[in-house]
Design a protein around this motif. Structure first.
Motif, PDB file in Angstrom:
ATOM      1  N   UNK A  90     -11.637  10.894  -4.906  1.00 32.91           N
ATOM      2  CA  UNK A  90     -12.869  11.679  -4.890  1.00 32.91           C
ATOM      3  C   UNK A  90     -14.109  10.844  -4.606  1.00 32.91           C
ATOM      4  N   UNK A  91     -14.057   9.536  -4.947  1.00 37.14           N
ATOM      5  CA  UNK A  91     -15.194   8.650  -4.678  1.00 37.14           C
ATOM      6  C   UNK A  91     -15.057   7.931  -3.342  1.00 37.14           C
ATOM      7  N   UNK A  92     -14.092   8.383  -2.518  1.00 36.44           N
ATOM      8  CA  UNK A  92     -13.836   7.858  -1.174  1.00 36.44           C
ATOM      9  C   UNK A  92     -13.127   6.501  -1.181  1.00 36.44           C
ATOM     10  N   UNK A  93     -12.757   6.016  -2.345  1.00 39.18           N
ATOM     11  CA  UNK A  93     -11.893   4.837  -2.357  1.00 39.18           C
ATOM     12  C   UNK A  93     -10.570   5.213  -1.704  1.00 39.18           C
ATOM     13  N   UNK A  94     -10.051   4.323  -0.890  1.00 41.76           N
ATOM     14  CA  UNK A  94      -8.837   4.622  -0.126  1.00 41.76           C
ATOM     15  C   UNK A  94      -7.783   3.559  -0.362  1.00 41.76           C
ATOM     16  N   UNK A  95      -6.555   3.993  -0.558  1.00 44.19           N
ATOM     17  CA  UNK A  95      -5.434   3.057  -0.681  1.00 44.19           C
ATOM     18  C   UNK A  95      -4.331   3.496   0.275  1.00 44.19           C
ATOM     19  N   UNK A  96      -3.554   2.547   0.740  1.00 45.08           N
ATOM     20  CA  UNK A  96      -2.396   2.849   1.580  1.00 45.08           C
ATOM     21  C   UNK A  96      -1.177   2.116   1.029  1.00 45.08           C
ATOM     22  N   UNK A  97      -0.046   2.722   1.197  1.00 45.26           N
ATOM     23  CA  UNK A  97       1.222   2.122   0.814  1.00 45.26           C
ATOM     24  C   UNK A  97       2.190   2.312   1.973  1.00 45.26           C
ATOM     25  N   UNK A  98       2.963   1.292   2.305  1.00 47.42           N
ATOM     26  CA  UNK A  98       3.899   1.368   3.429  1.00 47.42           C
ATOM     27  C   UNK A  98       5.285   0.919   3.011  1.00 47.42           C
ATOM     28  N   UNK A  99       6.285   1.496   3.657  1.00 47.39           N
ATOM     29  CA  UNK A  99       7.665   1.078   3.432  1.00 47.39           C
ATOM     30  C   UNK A  99       8.397   1.120   4.768  1.00 47.39           C
ATOM     31  N   UNK A 100       9.065   0.018   5.101  1.00 47.40           N
ATOM     32  CA  UNK A 100       9.800  -0.086   6.357  1.00 47.40           C
ATOM     33  C   UNK A 100      11.296  -0.004   6.090  1.00 47.40           C
ATOM     34  N   UNK A 101      11.956   0.920   6.783  1.00 49.13           N
ATOM     35  CA  UNK A 101      13.396   1.104   6.634  1.00 49.13           C
ATOM     36  C   UNK A 101      14.139   0.149   7.574  1.00 49.13           C
ATOM     37  N   UNK A 102      15.384  -0.167   7.276  1.00 49.65           N
ATOM     38  CA  UNK A 102      16.175  -1.041   8.158  1.00 49.65           C
ATOM     39  C   UNK A 102      16.636  -0.340   9.433  1.00 49.65           C
ATOM     40  N   UNK A 103      16.379   0.959   9.542  1.00 49.20           N
ATOM     41  CA  UNK A 103      16.770   1.750  10.716  1.00 49.20           C
ATOM     42  C   UNK A 103      15.692   2.805  10.939  1.00 49.20           C
ATOM     43  N   UNK A 104      15.874   3.607  11.985  1.00 49.29           N
ATOM     44  CA  UNK A 104      14.917   4.661  12.286  1.00 49.29           C
ATOM     45  C   UNK A 104      14.996   5.782  11.256  1.00 49.29           C
ATOM     46  N   UNK A 105      13.843   6.357  10.960  1.00 48.79           N
ATOM     47  CA  UNK A 105      13.771   7.519  10.075  1.00 48.79           C
ATOM     48  C   UNK A 105      14.571   8.663  10.703  1.00 48.79           C
TER      49      UNK A 105
END
Length: 373
Positions: free
Chosen positions: A309-324
């Motif tokens: 709500x205060x415009x703070x932004x976070x991102x999280x990523x996860x890479x798989x060993x193969x295609x989604x």
């Protein structure tokens, strides 16, 4: 009217050593839905939604008859049906859409090789130096739209300008089945009167932040110093500073490889509950996967974007060993990352999902493709 200006003669005027560019943005009108209405006469003149069903899913595209009821892409099907009880749901036929898109791109290629596809139904064309030596970009746009109608039976709209930013905005001005021109002499003044929420690249959250800073129109944005914009918007500050002056030096890039596909949504009411947040991710994952499926793409990295709500932004990523393998798997990965952020200390105003590390499905070994579609 077909154009904001009388003609594009001042697109011929030189502006520095490289000269002035002539950019056309072509955007098909309600593409998926229009293809379905073209191929099924019983759907013509009726509200049509491509994708989803009356019970579940989300709308991929809506006909103009459906849009009159407030039905739009990414809208939950249940909501769409409630807004338009007569809505007809049609299963997407991406093989047909791809075939029609190929026809359209062949028409583009009759005029230029500088074609930058954005999706199956829209593209930028640089016609500064064109194959038929036509001096006016408006004439080329008219010819392209007429040829598309002749070959496919579908309507297209076009925007013509000296840069990509204004060409894309112009293509929306006289939809459906129209075109508009924004000349260099008009560009800065046109941007000055445009609400910032109409700027491509300015989402609802950014527009709201701008309005809190006293920025409602392009003229307000232009008054802000570069340092001010960088302070409040980071790297995007320089972009806002330029487009507020009608400046966009990005070139049309043929065969530009797409690095990622994403979707996000800003909520009218902040979210605090995990179940509510998880539910909001579902249509976003479906929207991303529809684009990937339509373009024979998949990826290995799922990224979750959360803005509070205060415009703070976070991102999280996860890479798989193969295609989604599909929207469900993408959603599962995103929801797992989302759960790690709960309970939040403050409300969530925006969620986004992106798939990256993309590969063309046709280039993936058959064994790895099992289950993709």
């Amino acid at each position: 009217m077909d154009a904001i200006g009388d003609n594009d003669r001042d697109l011929e005027a030189p502006t520095g050593p490289a000269g002035l560019r002539k950019i056309i943005h072509v955007d098909m009108d309600a593409f998926y839905a229009s293809v379905e209405q073209r191929d099924n006469p019983e759907l013509r003149g009726k509200p049509v939604a491509v994708g989803g069903s009356a019970a579940r899913g989300v709308v991929a595209a809506a006909s103009y008859e459906a849009r009159a009821f407030g039905v739009r892409s990414a809208l939950p099907s249940v909501t769409a049906k409630r807004r338009c009880p007569e809505l007809i749901f049609v299963t997407p036929r991406f093989d047909v859409y791809r075939a029609v898109s190929a026809q359209i791109h062949q028409i583009f290629a009759e005029h230029t090789d500088l074609i930058e596809p954005l999706s199956l139904d829209e593209a930028y064309l640089d016609v500064t130096q064109n194959k038929q030596h036509i001096p006016f970009a408006t004439e080329i746009a008219t010819l392209i739209r007429a040829r598309i109608k002749e070959v496919t039976g579908l309507n297209a709209s076009a925007g013509i300008s000296y840069c990509k930013f204004l060409a894309k905005i112009a293509s929306d001005l006289n939809k459906p089945n129209g075109q508009a021109l924004i000349t260099p002499t008009m560009g800065p003044d046109f941007v000055a009167t445009l609400p910032v929420k109409k700027f491509h690249g300015v989402g609802p959250a950014t527009a709201a932040k701008m309005e809190r800073l006293g920025i409602e129109k392009g003229a307000d944005l232009r008054e802000k110093p570069l340092a001010f914009l960088q302070q409040h918007f980071g790297k995007s500050g320089n972009w806002y500073y330029q487009i507020a002056r009608g400046i966009d030096e990005r070139s049309v890039q043929p065969n530009r490889p797409r690095k990622s596909v994403g979707a996000e949504d800003t909520f009218a009411v902040d979210i605090f509950a995990l179940d509510a947040a998880r539910a909001e991710l579902a249509p976003l994952a479906e929207k991303v996967w529809r684009h990937c499926e339509a373009n024979h793409l998949s990826g290995r990295t799922v990224t979750l974007k959360v803005k509070f709500t205060d415009f703070q932004q976070v991102t999280r990523s996860r890479t798989l060993p193969r295609l989604v393998l599909g929207a469900d798997e993408m959603l599962e990965v995103a929801q797992t990352m989302l759960a790690d952020l709960f309970p939040p200390a403050k409300g969530i105003r925006l969620l986004g999902v992106t798939l990256s590390t993309l590969e063309g499905i046709d280039s993936v070994p058959i064994a790895d493709q099992l289950g993709l579609f």
